[in-house]
Enzyme design. Structure first.
Site, PDB file in Angstrom:
ATOM      1  N   GLY A  38       0.937  -1.124   0.160  1.00 55.20           N
ATOM      2  CA  GLY A  38      -0.067   0.114  -0.169  1.00 55.20           C
ATOM      3  C   GLY A  38       0.912   1.483  -0.013  1.00 55.20           C
ATOM      4  O   GLY A  38       1.988   1.282  -0.557  1.00 55.20           O
ATOM      5  N   CYS A  40       2.395   3.003   2.465  1.00 53.65           N
ATOM      6  CA  CYS A  40       3.405   3.146   3.406  1.00 53.65           C
ATOM      7  C   CYS A  40       4.656   2.619   2.360  1.00 53.65           C
ATOM      8  O   CYS A  40       5.401   3.352   2.339  1.00 53.65           O
ATOM      9  CB  CYS A  40       3.290   2.310   4.338  1.00 53.65           C
ATOM     10  SG  CYS A  40       4.809   2.085   5.421  1.00 53.65           S
ATOM     11  N   GLY A 175       2.561  20.223   7.937  1.00 49.72           N
ATOM     12  CA  GLY A 175       2.406  19.068   8.583  1.00 49.72           C
ATOM     13  C   GLY A 175       3.581  18.220   8.497  1.00 49.72           C
ATOM     14  O   GLY A 175       4.622  18.586   7.976  1.00 49.72           O
ATOM     15  N   HIS A 431      27.017   5.841  27.600  1.00 49.82           N
ATOM     16  CA  HIS A 431      27.711   6.939  27.424  1.00 49.82           C
ATOM     17  C   HIS A 431      28.830   6.746  26.247  1.00 49.82           C
ATOM     18  O   HIS A 431      29.438   5.624  26.350  1.00 49.82           O
ATOM     19  CB  HIS A 431      28.287   7.652  28.547  1.00 49.82           C
ATOM     20  CG  HIS A 431      28.949   8.741  28.298  1.00 49.82           C
ATOM     21  ND1 HIS A 431      28.673   9.987  28.047  1.00 49.82           N
ATOM     22  CD2 HIS A 431      30.547   8.936  28.260  1.00 49.82           C
ATOM     23  CE1 HIS A 431      29.645  10.733  28.167  1.00 49.82           C
ATOM     24  NE2 HIS A 431      30.886  10.154  28.072  1.00 49.82           N
TER      25      HIS A 431
HETATM   26  C1  LIG Z   1       4.366  10.793   1.851  1.00 49.90           C
HETATM   27  C2  LIG Z   1       3.920  10.153   2.884  1.00 49.90           C
HETATM   28  C3  LIG Z   1       4.764   9.384   4.144  1.00 49.90           C
HETATM   29  C4  LIG Z   1       4.543   8.626   5.126  1.00 49.90           C
HETATM   30  N1  LIG Z   1       5.379   8.446   6.005  1.00 49.90           N
HETATM   31  C5  LIG Z   1       4.787   7.587   7.159  1.00 49.90           C
HETATM   32  C6  LIG Z   1       5.850   7.383   8.170  1.00 49.90           C
HETATM   33  O1  LIG Z   1       7.184   7.726   8.302  1.00 49.90           O
HETATM   34  N2  LIG Z   1       5.456   6.508   9.057  1.00 49.90           N
HETATM   35  C7  LIG Z   1       4.057   6.003   9.218  1.00 49.90           C
HETATM   36  O2  LIG Z   1       3.777   5.337  10.186  1.00 49.90           O
HETATM   37  N3  LIG Z   1       3.285   6.330   8.304  1.00 49.90           N
HETATM   38  C8  LIG Z   1       3.604   7.206   7.278  1.00 49.90           C
HETATM   39  N4  LIG Z   1       2.695   7.545   6.390  1.00 49.90           N
HETATM   40  C9  LIG Z   1       1.307   7.116   6.600  1.00 49.90           C
HETATM   41  C10 LIG Z   1       1.226   5.484   6.093  1.00 49.90           C
HETATM   42  O3  LIG Z   1       1.595   5.392   4.944  1.00 49.90           O
HETATM   43  C11 LIG Z   1      -0.273   5.268   6.254  1.00 49.90           C
HETATM   44  O4  LIG Z   1      -0.664   5.390   7.632  1.00 49.90           O
HETATM   45  C12 LIG Z   1      -0.546   3.465   5.931  1.00 49.90           C
HETATM   46  O5  LIG Z   1      -0.231   3.372   4.563  1.00 49.90           O
HETATM   47  C13 LIG Z   1      -1.837   3.544   5.994  1.00 49.90           C
HETATM   48  O6  LIG Z   1      -2.199   2.093   5.746  1.00 49.90           O
HETATM   49  P1  LIG Z   1      -3.639   1.481   5.275  1.00 49.90           P
HETATM   50  O7  LIG Z   1      -3.563   0.070   5.193  1.00 49.90           O
HETATM   51  O8  LIG Z   1      -4.463   2.359   6.012  1.00 49.90           O
HETATM   52  O9  LIG Z   1      -3.949   2.064   3.830  1.00 49.90           O
HETATM   53  P2  LIG Z   1      -3.012   2.168   2.475  1.00 49.90           P
HETATM   54  O10 LIG Z   1      -1.577   1.936   3.001  1.00 49.90           O
HETATM   55  O11 LIG Z   1      -3.368   3.342   1.818  1.00 49.90           O
HETATM   56  O12 LIG Z   1      -3.694   0.916   1.868  1.00 49.90           O
HETATM   57  C14 LIG Z   1      -4.624   0.659   1.109  1.00 49.90           C
HETATM   58  C15 LIG Z   1      -4.651  -0.237   0.396  1.00 49.90           C
HETATM   59  O13 LIG Z   1      -5.903  -0.476  -0.309  1.00 49.90           O
HETATM   60  C16 LIG Z   1      -6.068  -0.489  -1.903  1.00 49.90           C
HETATM   61  N5  LIG Z   1      -7.219  -0.286  -2.282  1.00 49.90           N
HETATM   62  C17 LIG Z   1      -8.351   0.793  -1.903  1.00 49.90           C
HETATM   63  N6  LIG Z   1      -9.458   0.490  -2.460  1.00 49.90           N
HETATM   64  C18 LIG Z   1      -9.609  -0.707  -2.910  1.00 49.90           C
HETATM   65  C19 LIG Z   1     -10.506  -1.442  -3.426  1.00 49.90           C
HETATM   66  N7  LIG Z   1     -11.608  -0.955  -3.755  1.00 49.90           N
HETATM   67  N8  LIG Z   1     -10.134  -2.566  -3.847  1.00 49.90           N
HETATM   68  C20 LIG Z   1      -8.905  -3.261  -3.734  1.00 49.90           C
HETATM   69  N9  LIG Z   1      -7.854  -2.445  -3.238  1.00 49.90           N
HETATM   70  C21 LIG Z   1      -8.217  -1.212  -2.948  1.00 49.90           C
HETATM   71  C22 LIG Z   1      -5.062   0.335  -2.356  1.00 49.90           C
HETATM   72  O14 LIG Z   1      -4.507  -0.057  -3.604  1.00 49.90           O
HETATM   73  C23 LIG Z   1      -4.002   0.207  -1.145  1.00 49.90           C
HETATM   74  O15 LIG Z   1      -2.908  -0.768  -1.519  1.00 49.90           O
HETATM   75  C24 LIG Z   1       3.247   8.337   5.092  1.00 49.90           C
HETATM   76  C25 LIG Z   1       2.222   8.477   3.994  1.00 49.90           C
HETATM   77  C26 LIG Z   1       2.652   9.437   3.068  1.00 49.90           C
HETATM   78  C27 LIG Z   1       1.534   9.717   2.024  1.00 49.90           C
END
Ligand SMILES: Cc1cc2nc3c(=O)[nH]c(=O)nc-3n(C[C@H](O)[C@H](O)[C@H](O)COP(=O)(O)OP(=O)(O)OC[C@H]3O[C@@H](n4cnc5c(N)ncnc54)[C@H](O)[C@@H]3O)c2cc1C
Length: 454
Positions: A38, A40, A175, A431
């Site tokens: 995803g 991350c 942010g 240290h």
């Molecule tokens: C630039 C950036 C830097 C970041 N840095 C950090 C960091 O350093 N540390 C940290 O902890 N967090 C960081 N984050 C946040 C972190 O990436 C997210 O909190 C995390 O990825 C959320 O996970 P998730 O599983 O909820 O969603 P996502 O990782 O967004 O995964 C959701 C998945 O669902 C899939 N999907 C969506 N709809 C459908 C559908 N209808 N059918 C099939 N698949 C679908 C998508 O393709 C995606 O792969 C960062 C985010 C960004 C944008």
């Protein structure tokens, strides 16, 4: 096809749930439209941190003379940087894909839609689960009238794929994501201006952390305008101009829009199945259950901290709850938060302001990294601030300085264990380490400061 658990979305929340559920003996189908890992892995945490590390290497070369080392910084080769970054991603992606396979997860490629409370349809095939976990994540938001063209006006998605270093950049949003990109681009040699509508950078952090980051950014010549709201912009032949409500305007080669992330929840059948939502976020209880029995939701899709490790933990929580282990709900105050800019900002627990709002009688101390040997060796500045309930446990730990993100592990154990200063002060810290500054801060809080001035 029917499973114990059908998971929609293979990001941090979804894949963590899949791995834990299979390890508990449950059958799992994991549906992903793009790539497992995803945001991350492919567009977030990992690529940004690779760029930040490349920036650190560039700064080390630039400042080598300060350490008596003769080296010259020539330039950034973005193809080389991207090859390094993509190499990290692809190794992790390979590892993760292997794990999913080894766990016996049924991996389904394709876009899924919730067609009944226990069924997700993908390419005409229905996957039915005793439980369905929604984990569709988030997308980069923009503001009304601020269209992302992918060239001059971009989000983090495009910023991570750029094959050149812009001469100048405006970062809209101060942010975590905005500050990290500002830090990277400055290290890569760009002129950077951050525009933030709230009165300070990283406004979710303790005010003292914001102030210290702002001081450090000023020293690095990263410009910023806080308390200033976007009004309009114009895209020119080779630049973009942003006009603010306060009448000021800024022009740069590119505009990065980093104004937050919104839930991916539209058009996937959530409303049709009667799932309660608020501004697109799926609402859940403290065990990540939605209002519809058997349907759960985790990660950026729900209104908790948008962090990968929060998604992991929510995914694990759901798997364990489904398996009947009755896990403890997550204490979101105890989640570590790190901004990986130069300098880094890290915290856990409550800010002074929040602790006071919640009615605590607060006591605080700040340990200046100037007294810490390793910080002097690294030539970094900052502090560790401790917030404590008077005569009671530590309520918050707030750090600024190079590499302080690596200190968050101890901080989070202290906070989550509800330790008092007297419990922590006797721990011996090696240290000279940055970590020693944590020990010194607790010595000071326990009333027996060692290397502390003032
Ligand atoms: C630039 C950036 C830097 C970041 N840095 C950090 C960091 O350093 N540390 C940290 O902890 N967090 C960081 N984050 C946040 C972190 O990436 C997210 O909190 C995390 O990825 C959320 O996970 P998730 O599983 O909820 O969603 P996502 O990782 O967004 O995964 C959701 C998945 O669902 C899939 N999907 C969506 N709809 C459908 C559908 N209808 N059918 C099939 N698949 C679908 C998508 O393709 C995606 O792969 C960062 C985010 C960004 C944008």
């Amino acid at each position: 096809m029917s499973y114990d658990v059908v998971i929609l979305g293979g990001g941090s929340g979804g894949f963590a749930c899949a791995l834990r559920a299979t390890s508990l003996g449950l059958s799992v189908a994991l549906i992903e439209a793009d790539k497992v890992g995803g945001t991350c892995l492919h567009r977030g945490c990992i690529p940004t941190k690779a760029l930040l590390h490349a920036g650190e290497v560039a700064d080390s070369a630039r400042h080598a003379g300060d350490f008596g080392v003769s080296a010259t910084f020539n330039s950034i080769d973005m193809n080389g940087v991207n090859a390094y970054k993509d190499g990290v991603i692809s190794r992790l992606y390979k590892g993760l894909s292997g794990l999913i396979k080894a766990h016996g997860v049924t991996y389904v490629e394709g876009w899924g839609k919730l067609v009944s409370p226990n069924t997700v349809e993908v390419n005409g095939v229905q996957y039915t689960g005793k439980n369905v976990v929604l984990a569709t994540g988030s997308y980069a938001k923009t503001l009304p009238g601020l269209d992302i063209d992918g060239q001059r006006v971009i989000t983090s998605d495009q910023a991570l794929k750029m094959d050149y270093v812009p001469k100048s950049a405006i970062v809209l949003g101060g942010g975590v994501i905005g500050c990290e990109f500002a830090s990277v681009w400055k290290s890569f040699g760009a002129d950077v201006t951050i525009i933030e509508g709230l009165p300070r950078l990283i406004a979710l952090e303790d005010e003292t952390s914001s102030k210290q980051l702002e001081r450090a950014f000023r020293k690095r010549k990263i410009e910023f305008e806080v308390g200033s709201k976007y009004q309009s912009h114009t895209v020119n032949a080779d630049s973009v101009t942003v006009n603010l409500e306060n009448g000021k305007s800024f022009t740069a080669e590119i505009l990065l829009v980093a104004v937050g992330r919104g839930p991916v929840s539209a058009g996937i059948g959530y409303e049709e199945q009667g799932i309660t939502m608020d501004r697109g976020y799926v609402l859940v209880d403290n065990k990540c259950r939605t209002n519809v029995p058997g349907v759960w939701a985790v990660g950026d899709l729900i209104p908790t901290l948008q962090l990968a490790h929060v998604g992991f933990q929510e995914g694990i929580l759901v798997a364990e709850e489904i398996a009947g282990l009755n896990p403890r709900p997550i204490n979101y105050d105890g989640v570590p938060r790190v901004t990986y800019s130069e300098p880094e900002v890290a915290s856990v627990g409550l800010s002074t302001a929040t602790a006071k709002e919640r009615g605590y009688d607060v006591e605080e101390i700040s340990y200046d990294l100037a007294g810490n040997g390793k910080s002097q060796i690294l030539k970094t500045a900052g502090s560790i601030k401790l917030v404590q309930q008077k005569g009671g446990p530590v309520l918050g730990i707030h750090m600024v300085g190079a590499r302080v993100g690596e200190l968050i592990g101890e901080a989070q154990v202290i906070y989550n264990w509800e330790a008092n200063a007297q419990d922590v002060a006797p721990f011996v810290h090696a240290h000279p380490t940055m970590n020693e500054a944590m020990g010194e801060a607790f010595l000071a809080l326990a009333g027996k400061p060692l290397h502390a001035h003032g």
